[in-house]
Design a protein around this motif. Structure first.
Motif, PDB file in Angstrom:
ATOM      1  N   UNK A 267       3.568   5.776   1.318  1.00 17.18           N
ATOM      2  CA  UNK A 267       4.448   6.931   1.196  1.00 17.18           C
ATOM      3  C   UNK A 267       5.776   6.695   1.901  1.00 17.18           C
ATOM      4  N   UNK A 268       6.248   7.711   2.602  1.00 15.34           N
ATOM      5  CA  UNK A 268       7.534   7.621   3.296  1.00 15.34           C
ATOM      6  C   UNK A 268       7.427   7.045   4.706  1.00 15.34           C
ATOM      7  N   UNK A 269       6.215   6.726   5.146  1.00 18.15           N
ATOM      8  CA  UNK A 269       6.008   6.247   6.510  1.00 18.15           C
ATOM      9  C   UNK A 269       6.690   4.890   6.734  1.00 18.15           C
ATOM     10  N   UNK A 270       7.399   4.763   7.848  1.00 14.36           N
ATOM     11  CA  UNK A 270       8.029   3.490   8.237  1.00 14.36           C
ATOM     12  C   UNK A 270       7.717   3.137   9.688  1.00 14.36           C
TER      13      UNK A 270
ATOM     14  N   UNK B 220      -3.980  -1.858  -0.892  1.00 18.90           N
ATOM     15  CA  UNK B 220      -2.593  -2.029  -1.316  1.00 18.90           C
ATOM     16  C   UNK B 220      -1.830  -2.777  -0.227  1.00 18.90           C
ATOM     17  N   UNK B 221      -0.708  -3.381  -0.603  1.00 18.14           N
ATOM     18  CA  UNK B 221       0.117  -4.090   0.370  1.00 18.14           C
ATOM     19  C   UNK B 221       0.958  -3.087   1.131  1.00 18.14           C
ATOM     20  N   UNK B 222       0.695  -2.957   2.428  1.00 21.09           N
ATOM     21  CA  UNK B 222       1.429  -2.006   3.247  1.00 21.09           C
ATOM     22  C   UNK B 222       2.829  -2.494   3.558  1.00 21.09           C
ATOM     23  N   UNK B 223       3.627  -1.605   4.090  1.00 20.94           N
ATOM     24  CA  UNK B 223       4.979  -1.979   4.490  1.00 20.94           C
ATOM     25  C   UNK B 223       4.963  -2.996   5.617  1.00 20.94           C
ATOM     26  N   UNK B 224       3.816  -3.119   6.309  1.00 21.25           N
ATOM     27  CA  UNK B 224       3.671  -4.129   7.357  1.00 21.25           C
ATOM     28  C   UNK B 224       3.163  -5.460   6.817  1.00 21.25           C
TER      29      UNK B 224
END
Length: 388
Positions: free
Chosen positions: A199-202, A161-165
């Motif tokens: 998830x909620x990880x940033x 999946x495409x991560x927030x990074x």
């Protein structure tokens, strides 16, 4: 009915896909998944907004239709084969930076043999495997220099999946993977996308040194250290020069902090394993390296694609980051004698960071003869206490 059409009509495509995925390891590929070859309509809208905001790096394919429509790269697109090859995340026996012998860093994507060569080799092996079973198959392979957005293909195919990074994160290998794809006229059944997410990880957004991750999965490449280290010419933003630190090529921060990467390190591909002296080279020897010497030392790495100038400029900035007083004489010589203005401006900045009588004298001497307005601006800032 032609022999080719007859074969296409009678082929068990599901079984071919399963056999291909089972053969992945023998082909030197860590994961193979299949996606449809439909246009990436939603992605195009995202890319349009990305461009409008000025977030592009300048390295991308300019034609957004080519980036999102497989039919523009292949005459009969019916499916896309997406592959992933895992790479190492740890440097064994890494040499240390020491006073007078400071070192720079290449990002993990530049360790070992240039991954473009490795991926092309793996895709060629896969092409051979397919042609042994479907001789007249139409196949178009590409690595990240191809027009299509490989992360979009990998996500649709179920590689990860495409991560927030903005990296593709795989359940098995984290984001330490190189991606490649092959557009085909074979009607291979599609795999399901991965449902796992960040998830909620940033952590990646919070850790980005320059705030280039402007939101989940949104990157302003103009602020991204990885892209900045690969640009040519001047780096005029003082904050950016400081944030680069001792990075010579690329930046791994957003991947290092990712919990999905914790404990993940891959050594199954010998040609991707790093040479510690290449991955963390001494800075001072880089400054007077000729093109020939650069090719001999770094020519096998993906870091070589932009040539020696950006890496030499970044090495100069790194010496300023370390405030290496032993480098003052070398930096002074570059400031006074190097023909490249981007090298002179970097040297001026670093001398200003290091400070001291010798550095100030070199800056004053250079100011008397400098003609380039950008270098002159850097000299003036470096000589002014508020600009250092």
């Amino acid at each position: 009915m032609s022999e080719t059409k007859a074969q296409m009509d009678t082929m068990d495509w599901q079984q071919l896909k399963l056999d291909m995925q089972a053969a992945a390891e023998s082909l030197g590929i860590d994961k193979i998944r299949i996606s449809s070859a439909d246009p990436f309509v939603e992605l195009k809208d995202i890319l349009i907004r990305h461009r409008e905001k000025g977030f592009e790096s300048g390295f991308e394919e300019k034609d957004l239709d080519k980036r999102t429509d497989p039919s523009l790269s292949h005459a009969e697109p019916r499916s896309i084969i997406s592959i992933a090859v895992a790479y190492p995340s740890k440097l064994t026996d890494a040499p240390r930076s020491e006073k007078g012998a400071y070192r720079g860093m290449l990002s993990r994507s530049a360790w070992g043999l240039d991954y473009h060569q490795v991926l092309r080799n793996r895709l060629q092996r896969l092409e051979t495997w397919i042609r042994e079973r479907v001789p007249d198959a139409l196949l178009e392979s590409m690595v990240d220099t191809g027009a299509l957005v490989n992360r979009a293909v990998a996500e649709r195919a179920g590689i990860g999946w495409t991560g927030k990074n903005c990296s593709i994160i795989t359940p098995e290998f984290g984001s330490w993977v190189y991606l490649g794809e092959m557009i085909t006229n074979l009607p291979l059944p599609s795999d399901q996308p991965v449902t796992e997410s960040c998830g909620d990880c940033t952590l990646c957004i919070d850790a980005c040194p320059t705030g280039a991750l402007v939101g989940p999965g949104q990157l302003n490449a103009q602020r991204c250290i990885s892209f900045i280290t690969q640009t040519k010419g001047h780096i005029e933003d003082d904050e950016m020069k400081k944030k680069i630190g001792n990075r010579l090529y690329g930046c791994d921060t957003c991947q290092i902090v990712c919990p999905k990467n914790k404990g993940k390190h891959w050594t199954q591909h010998p040609e991707l394993q790093p040479d510690p002296e290449q991955a963390k080279p001494l800075l001072l020897p880089l400054l007077h390296m000729t093109n020939r010497e650069f090719k001999e030392r770094f020519g096998t790495s993906s870091a070589a694609w932009r040539g020696r100038k950006p890496i030499q400029r970044n090495a100069i900035l790194a010496l300023g980051h370390f405030k290496d007083t032993s480098a003052v004489s070398v930096l002074s010589d570059l400031l006074l004698r190097d023909e490249r203005p981007e090298i002179r401006s970097a040297a001026a900045w670093s001398l200003g960071q290091i400070g001291g009588e010798e550095a100030v004298l070199a800056l004053q001497n250079a100011k008397e003869r400098e003609q380039d307005p950008i270098v002159m601006k850097e000299l003036e800032k470096s000589l002014c206490p508020s600009g250092s």
